[in-house]
Scaffold this motif. Structure first.
Motif, short mmCIF file in Angstrom:
data_model
loop_
_atom_site.label_atom_id
_atom_site.label_comp_id
_atom_site.label_asym_id
_atom_site.label_seq_id
_atom_site.Cartn_x
_atom_site.Cartn_y
_atom_site.Cartn_z
N SER A 152 -3.47 9.88 13.28
CA SER A 152 -2.53 9.24 12.37
C SER A 152 -2.96 7.82 12.06
O SER A 152 -3.62 7.16 12.87
CB SER A 152 -1.13 9.21 13.00
N LEU A 153 -2.56 7.37 10.89
CA LEU A 153 -2.72 5.98 10.48
C LEU A 153 -1.50 5.59 9.67
O LEU A 153 -0.88 6.43 9.01
CB LEU A 153 -3.97 5.78 9.63
N ARG A 154 -1.19 4.30 9.69
CA ARG A 154 -0.11 3.78 8.85
C ARG A 154 -0.66 2.68 7.98
O ARG A 154 -1.13 1.66 8.48
CB ARG A 154 1.03 3.25 9.70
N LEU A 155 -0.61 2.90 6.69
CA LEU A 155 -1.05 1.91 5.73
C LEU A 155 0.14 1.06 5.27
O LEU A 155 1.25 1.57 5.13
CB LEU A 155 -1.69 2.57 4.51
N SER A 156 -0.12 -0.21 5.03
CA SER A 156 0.91 -1.10 4.52
C SER A 156 0.41 -1.81 3.27
O SER A 156 -0.78 -2.06 3.13
CB SER A 156 1.29 -2.14 5.57
N CYS A 157 1.35 -2.11 2.40
CA CYS A 157 1.04 -2.82 1.17
C CYS A 157 2.05 -3.95 1.04
O CYS A 157 3.25 -3.70 0.94
CB CYS A 157 1.14 -1.87 -0.02
N ALA A 158 1.56 -5.17 1.03
CA ALA A 158 2.42 -6.34 0.91
C ALA A 158 2.31 -6.90 -0.51
O ALA A 158 1.21 -7.19 -0.98
CB ALA A 158 2.02 -7.39 1.93
#
Length: 118
Positions: free
Chosen positions: A17-23
């Motif tokens: 699993s991975l969690r991507l974030s976009c700010a």
């Protein structure tokens, strides 16, 4: 100045699993439809998942290839959109891009690389 900055990419084994974030900054984040796209080497950019603004009840949309594995979410207080990616497969390997859109206005991030090893 408008900015979309992705983070969270990396190398992961198949099944992981991975969690991507976009700010986002420089625009009214909560008014925008947020989506994640990906582009694998030699292929066209494709939509992965999208989430509408609160005005549209945060309605979500997913590509068939990621349904049941990926979850898109947003936090308009923090101006972030996230993509939780589970049960990753080698074919998920790509550059992942965050996109903000509202009417004819579109912003793109620079992307974050996800590599899934078999």
């Amino acid at each position: 100045q408008v900015q979309l900055v992705e983070s969270g990419g990396g190398l992961v084994q198949s099944g992981g699993s991975l969690r991507l974030s976009c700010a986002g900054s420089g625009f009214t984040f909560g008014d925008y439809y947020m989506s994640w796209y990906r582009q694998a080497a030699g292929k066209e950019r494709e939509l992965v998942a999208g989430i509408a603004s609160a005005s549209f009840l945060d309605k979500t949309n997913y590509a068939d290839s990621v349904k049941g594995r990926f979850i898109i979410s947003r936090d308009d207080h923090k101006n972030t959109a996230s993509l939780q990616m589970n049960s990753l497969k080698p074919e998920d390997t790509a550059m992942y891009y965050c996109k903000a859109s509202r009417l004819s206005t579109i912003y793109w991030g620079e992307g974050t690389l996800v590599t899934v090893s078999s």
